[in-house]
Design a protein around this motif. Sequence first.
Motif, mmCIF file in Angstrom:
data_model
loop_
_atom_site.group_PDB
_atom_site.id
_atom_site.type_symbol
_atom_site.label_atom_id
_atom_site.label_comp_id
_atom_site.label_asym_id
_atom_site.label_seq_id
_atom_site.Cartn_x
_atom_site.Cartn_y
_atom_site.Cartn_z
ATOM 1 N N VAL A 191 -25.420 21.900 84.365
ATOM 2 C CA VAL A 191 -26.303 22.756 85.154
ATOM 3 C C VAL A 191 -25.496 23.566 86.164
ATOM 4 N N VAL A 192 -24.635 22.899 86.921
ATOM 5 C CA VAL A 192 -23.816 23.594 87.918
ATOM 6 C C VAL A 192 -22.845 24.551 87.224
ATOM 7 N N ALA A 193 -22.294 24.161 86.096
ATOM 8 C CA ALA A 193 -21.391 25.047 85.347
ATOM 9 C C ALA A 193 -22.124 26.298 84.879
ATOM 10 N N CYS A 194 -23.366 26.140 84.432
ATOM 11 C CA CYS A 194 -24.161 27.279 83.964
ATOM 12 C C CYS A 194 -24.395 28.279 85.099
ATOM 13 N N VAL A 195 -24.791 27.787 86.260
ATOM 14 C CA VAL A 195 -25.021 28.680 87.402
ATOM 15 C C VAL A 195 -23.703 29.313 87.836
ATOM 16 N N SER A 196 -22.622 28.532 87.814
ATOM 17 C CA SER A 196 -21.317 29.010 88.280
ATOM 18 C C SER A 196 -20.733 30.112 87.403
ATOM 19 N N GLU A 197 -21.254 30.287 86.216
ATOM 20 C CA GLU A 197 -20.810 31.405 85.369
ATOM 21 C C GLU A 197 -21.233 32.742 85.964
ATOM 22 N N ARG A 198 -22.319 32.740 86.748
ATOM 23 C CA ARG A 198 -22.844 33.989 87.319
ATOM 24 C C ARG A 198 -22.803 34.046 88.831
ATOM 25 N N MET A 199 -22.688 32.880 89.473
ATOM 26 C CA MET A 199 -22.762 32.823 90.930
ATOM 27 C C MET A 199 -21.703 31.850 91.428
ATOM 28 N N ARG A 200 -21.504 31.822 92.756
ATOM 29 C CA ARG A 200 -20.560 30.861 93.323
ATOM 30 C C ARG A 200 -21.234 30.058 94.429
ATOM 31 N N SER A 201 -20.754 28.853 94.603
ATOM 32 C CA SER A 201 -21.290 27.978 95.640
ATOM 33 C C SER A 201 -20.828 28.467 97.000
ATOM 34 N N ALA A 202 -21.768 28.675 97.913
ATOM 35 C CA ALA A 202 -21.424 29.134 99.263
ATOM 36 C C ALA A 202 -20.603 28.082 99.998
ATOM 37 N N TYR A 203 -20.967 26.816 99.866
ATOM 38 C CA TYR A 203 -20.230 25.757 100.564
ATOM 39 C C TYR A 203 -18.793 25.687 100.046
ATOM 40 N N ALA A 204 -18.625 25.691 98.741
ATOM 41 C CA ALA A 204 -17.279 25.627 98.161
ATOM 42 C C ALA A 204 -16.462 26.869 98.494
#
Length: 136
Positions: A47-60
Amino acid sequence: YNTHLHNGREARALRLAQVRRILGWMADDTGPAVFAGDFNATPGSDVVACVSERMRSAYAAVHGREPDGTVPAPLNSEWGQPPKTIDYVFVSDGTTVRDARIVFDAVAPDDARLSASDHYGIAVSLETGAASAPLG
């Protein structure tokens, strides 16, 4: 965009379908976007990998890694589970993350189990516009 994806280990495929559907809706939005909430998925999950393909984590983006944990907060300390991160704030291209921090981590002065939520929150300070950093 805010979400609370399905919970439970048996729901991994359902969460992935949910996040793909939300990302599909978001594809019609051409401006900067924020996608936040309880993803019920740990870093490195599909799930996180799928979102990370288009967006980035603000905290990270600020800290170089996800927080040590967003659950359990003191309200659910009886769970006896080790901390894990399942809550995120993701940002799209065209968004600069100025700050990101854990919030709602204080407890009531007279009750060490009483907190604002059963999850810690993530507060972010963002900037959009021409000066914003692109993904990548």
